[in-house]
Design an enzyme around this catalytic site. Structure first.
Site, short mmCIF file in Angstrom:
data_model
loop_
_atom_site.label_atom_id
_atom_site.label_comp_id
_atom_site.label_asym_id
_atom_site.label_seq_id
_atom_site.Cartn_x
_atom_site.Cartn_y
_atom_site.Cartn_z
N ARG A 278 39.04 -28.86 68.44
CA ARG A 278 37.70 -29.85 68.04
C ARG A 278 38.25 -31.07 67.99
O ARG A 278 39.21 -30.96 66.77
CB ARG A 278 36.67 -29.41 67.10
CG ARG A 278 36.03 -30.00 66.30
CD ARG A 278 35.05 -30.01 65.89
NE ARG A 278 35.20 -28.70 64.77
CZ ARG A 278 34.69 -27.98 63.98
NH1 ARG A 278 33.29 -27.76 64.66
NH2 ARG A 278 34.74 -27.08 63.65
N ARG B 209 23.31 -20.98 53.41
CA ARG B 209 24.53 -19.99 53.74
C ARG B 209 24.35 -19.17 53.40
O ARG B 209 25.40 -18.73 53.14
CB ARG B 209 25.91 -21.06 53.25
CG ARG B 209 26.37 -21.74 55.14
CD ARG B 209 27.43 -22.44 55.03
NE ARG B 209 28.70 -22.51 56.08
CZ ARG B 209 28.47 -23.33 56.48
NH1 ARG B 209 27.50 -24.40 56.55
NH2 ARG B 209 29.17 -23.86 57.34
N ARG C 247 39.62 -32.09 61.73
CA ARG C 247 39.15 -31.96 60.80
C ARG C 247 40.36 -31.26 59.61
O ARG C 247 40.32 -30.37 60.03
CB ARG C 247 37.60 -31.07 61.13
CG ARG C 247 36.87 -31.77 60.61
CD ARG C 247 35.49 -31.14 61.07
NE ARG C 247 35.02 -29.56 60.09
CZ ARG C 247 33.93 -28.65 59.97
NH1 ARG C 247 32.93 -29.40 61.41
NH2 ARG C 247 33.87 -27.52 59.73
N ARG D 3 36.88 -19.22 56.46
CA ARG D 3 35.45 -19.16 57.00
C ARG D 3 34.78 -18.39 57.62
O ARG D 3 32.96 -18.24 56.56
CB ARG D 3 35.30 -20.71 57.70
CG ARG D 3 35.98 -22.14 56.33
CD ARG D 3 36.53 -23.53 57.71
NE ARG D 3 35.17 -23.67 58.70
CZ ARG D 3 35.61 -24.83 59.43
NH1 ARG D 3 37.13 -25.06 59.71
NH2 ARG D 3 34.70 -25.48 60.59
N LYS E 233 26.93 -25.20 66.76
CA LYS E 233 25.54 -25.41 66.77
C LYS E 233 25.39 -27.18 66.09
O LYS E 233 24.40 -27.52 66.42
CB LYS E 233 25.93 -25.33 65.35
CG LYS E 233 25.81 -24.02 64.21
CD LYS E 233 25.80 -23.50 62.97
CE LYS E 233 26.67 -24.86 62.11
NZ LYS E 233 28.04 -23.55 62.05
P1 AP5 Z 1 30.29 -27.59 67.52
O1 AP5 Z 1 29.63 -27.52 67.28
O2 AP5 Z 1 31.14 -28.53 65.75
O3 AP5 Z 1 30.94 -26.08 65.95
P2 AP5 Z 1 29.32 -25.79 64.69
O4 AP5 Z 1 28.84 -24.40 64.89
O5 AP5 Z 1 28.77 -27.08 64.64
O6 AP5 Z 1 30.90 -25.76 64.21
P3 AP5 Z 1 30.97 -25.81 62.10
O7 AP5 Z 1 32.46 -25.74 61.89
O8 AP5 Z 1 30.85 -27.73 62.27
O9 AP5 Z 1 30.66 -24.98 61.58
P4 AP5 Z 1 30.47 -24.64 59.84
O10 AP5 Z 1 29.86 -23.88 59.93
O11 AP5 Z 1 32.41 -23.77 60.38
O12 AP5 Z 1 31.15 -26.13 59.32
P5 AP5 Z 1 30.06 -27.20 58.84
O13 AP5 Z 1 30.41 -28.23 59.47
O14 AP5 Z 1 28.76 -26.73 58.56
O15 AP5 Z 1 31.79 -27.10 68.21
C1 AP5 Z 1 32.87 -26.27 67.36
C2 AP5 Z 1 33.96 -26.90 68.96
O16 AP5 Z 1 33.86 -25.70 70.33
C3 AP5 Z 1 33.56 -28.28 69.33
O17 AP5 Z 1 35.35 -28.97 70.06
C4 AP5 Z 1 33.04 -27.62 70.84
O18 AP5 Z 1 33.71 -29.75 71.39
C5 AP5 Z 1 32.97 -26.45 71.26
N1 AP5 Z 1 32.32 -26.34 71.52
C6 AP5 Z 1 30.57 -26.36 71.37
N2 AP5 Z 1 29.95 -25.87 72.87
C7 AP5 Z 1 30.61 -24.96 73.23
C8 AP5 Z 1 30.79 -24.24 73.96
N3 AP5 Z 1 29.41 -23.75 74.81
N4 AP5 Z 1 31.63 -23.87 74.97
C9 AP5 Z 1 32.58 -24.72 74.52
N5 AP5 Z 1 33.33 -25.31 73.83
C10 AP5 Z 1 32.02 -25.39 72.52
O19 AP5 Z 1 30.87 -26.47 56.86
C11 AP5 Z 1 31.73 -27.84 56.95
C12 AP5 Z 1 32.19 -26.97 55.10
O20 AP5 Z 1 31.23 -27.70 54.47
C13 AP5 Z 1 31.67 -25.71 55.05
O21 AP5 Z 1 33.31 -24.66 55.18
C14 AP5 Z 1 31.27 -25.80 53.39
O22 AP5 Z 1 32.93 -25.96 52.65
C15 AP5 Z 1 31.01 -26.77 53.18
N6 AP5 Z 1 29.79 -26.57 53.25
C16 AP5 Z 1 28.52 -26.56 54.48
N7 AP5 Z 1 27.47 -26.42 54.67
C17 AP5 Z 1 27.51 -25.53 53.10
C18 AP5 Z 1 26.46 -25.24 52.26
N8 AP5 Z 1 25.81 -24.54 53.28
N9 AP5 Z 1 26.67 -24.65 50.85
C19 AP5 Z 1 28.08 -24.56 50.67
N10 AP5 Z 1 28.97 -25.29 51.42
C20 AP5 Z 1 28.61 -25.78 52.45
#
Ligand code: AP5
Length: 222
Positions: A129, A94, A158, A169, A18
């Protein structure tokens, strides 16, 4: 008559790409990227009250309570730059309740993009990552290594990117996903996220361009 700017939601499992796609979408379409994960991580590192509350949930991979996250998102969505440039919401809603909070406020995207990636790929993406705290750019030790030694030296991992936490997760994502999708069924576009990032972006680019054209047409027709 001015066309209303694009409103986009992007979703998918942890590490489905994402954030990576959002970097490219922002560059091309100039939308305001609102990532709840990024907003929460900023609160944690600034040591704010919200950050202190969110910290233990995030570090164990659980969802932060709705009341904290929802007000953060709705406040951001009401700001001037978002109204002018349009928005790209990443990581929210979410849960079913979060989706309903937006529905009640009549906040609905033009399109809901889901990145589809097999589980076994997700673990490797998380564990590899790395983030650049200076630019906010997302890297991967194998897939997207940093461009220079200087960047490499400052990269951070992270705390929720261990194999065990990624698994929990992922479970939480799976428990909630169906209920959220049902809210956006009519505007849902599923994309194969297990391809090179530029190839994925090409698909997203044509979807968003299409939606933008439709909006322009409707404006003209008045
Ligand atoms: P990346 O682009 O970083 O992936 P992402 O989908 O953004 O992953 P996240 O882990 O950030 O998503 P998440 O939903 O778990 O975490 P969030 O920060 O929202 O890519 C991942 C890796 O793959 C990178 O190394 C990249 O280089 C590589 N990659 C990307 N594309 C690729 C490709 N095509 N091919 C190969 N490699 C590739 O949330 C974190 C925490 O915050 C949650 O656990 C929760 O505690 C809290 N939180 C956030 N939002 C809420 C909410 N709405 N409600 C309650 N708690 C929340």
């Amino acid at each position: 008559l001015q066309t209303e700017p694009l409103k986009v939601m992007i979703s998918g499992a942890p590490a489905s790409g994402k954030g990576t796609q959002c970097e490219m979408i922002v560059q091309k379409f100039g939308l305001v990227h609102i990532s709840t994960g990024d907003l929460l991580r900023a609160e944690v590192s600034a040591g704010t009250e919200i950050g202190n509350k969110a910290k233990e949930y995030m570090s164990t991979g659980r969802l932060v309570p709705d009341e904290i996250v929802t007000s953060m998102v709705t406040t951001r969505l009401s700001q001037k730059d978002v109204k002018e440039k349009g928005w790209l919401l990443d990581g929210y809603p979410r849960s079913f309740d979060q989706a309903q909070s937006l529905e009640k406020l009549k906040i609905r995207p033009d399109i809901y993009v889901v990145l589809d990636v097999p589980d076994e790929i997700l673990i490797n993406r998380c564990v590899g990552r790395r983030l650049d705290p200076v630019t906010g750019k997302i890297y991967h030790i194998k897939n997207f290594p940093p461009e220079t030694e200087e960047i490499k030296a400052r990269l951070i991992t992270r705390p929720d990117d261990t194999e065990e936490k990624v698994n929990s997760r992922l479970q939480i994502y799976k428990q909630n996903v169906e209920a959220i999708l049902s809210t956006y069924m009519d505007i849902l576009k599923k994309i194969d996220g297990n391809r090179p990032k530029e190839v994925i972006f090409k698909d997203i680019d044509s979807l968003l361009s299409q939606v933008q054209k439709e909006k322009e047409k409707t404006t003209k027709l008045g």
